[in-house]
Design a protein around this motif. Structure first.
Motif: not given
Length: 230
Positions: A208-209, A212, A200, A205, A203
């Protein structure tokens, strides 16, 4: 060079071992903050305010017992010379209130902090009763040199002085921000001896990071410091 538009936060440490802070105030982030005039740190020898030929600063405790106690006379003389109406006197004591993020933020708003560091069996109680505004502990343990506790306070408080960290966003990622511990950090290479960085983070993104990292902070706090989540 950062231009200072206000008076720097001044720390005056009174200690029997003032040389303890020499390297600390000339290196890395704290050293740069001193050079830029964001903070002003002085490490002062308590013996300069002691009387008599031998400049004695300690004596045996009344009632008996091991060790020596710092005498009230030099401490009173030093504080009375150094302080002004805005000064706050702090005593680094293992039985004081625990140094935490909130305390650091409060102290960073002050203009002048006089730090008393104990040695041996501490300082005469009359100093604590009459001069000290706050007693601060850096943990449930005892140090042989209270100047080390004072250095910890200076470092942690200075982080909240504008300009000291450079990137103000660093504070928002610290452990204990929002009552949680920090998330894991990785850098290059992405694969080191078979240990790979979580996908991740590679990525691109950002949403998303962020999710996470938030999950990691909550889980680490739940495992290591569940008291922070209550």
């Amino acid at each position: 060079m950062i231009r200072v538009m206000y008076e720097p936060l001044r720390f005056d440490l009174l200690s029997l071992f003032p040389e303890t802070l020499n390297g600390f105030t000339s290196e890395s982030i704290i050293g740069r903050a001193c050079e830029q005039g964001l903070i002003n740190v002085q490490s002062l020898d308590l013996r300069n305010w002691a009387e008599g030929r031998h400049r004695v600063t300690d004596d045996r405790p009344f009632g008996g017992g091991a060790g020596m106690v710092l005498k009230p006379e030099p401490i009173f003389a030093a504080v009375e010379e150094l302080r002004n109406p805005e000064s706050k006197v702090l005593y680094m004591a293992p039985d004081g209130e625990t140094l935490c993020r909130e305390v650091c933020q409060e102290l960073a708003e002050e203009s002048h902090l006089i730090l008393l560091s104990g040695h041996y069996e501490g300082i005469d109680q009359r100093v604590r009763d009459e001069l000290v505004d706050r007693e601060i502990s850096v943990g449930d343990f005892v140090l042989t040199n209270g100047a080390l506790a004072a250095a910890t306070l200076i470092d942690s408080v200075s982080r909240f002085v504008p300009g000291v960290l450079g990137e103000e966003g660093s504070l928002s990622q610290d452990s204990f921000t929002g009552g949680r511990l920090s998330f894991p950090q990785y850098t290059r290479p992405a694969d080191f001896r078979g240990m790979k960085v979580p996908e991740v983070l590679l990525s691109g993104d950002h949403g998303a990071i962020a999710r996470w990292r938030d999950e990691q902070m909550v889980e680490k706090t739940r495992v290591r410091r569940p008291d922070l989540l209550n």
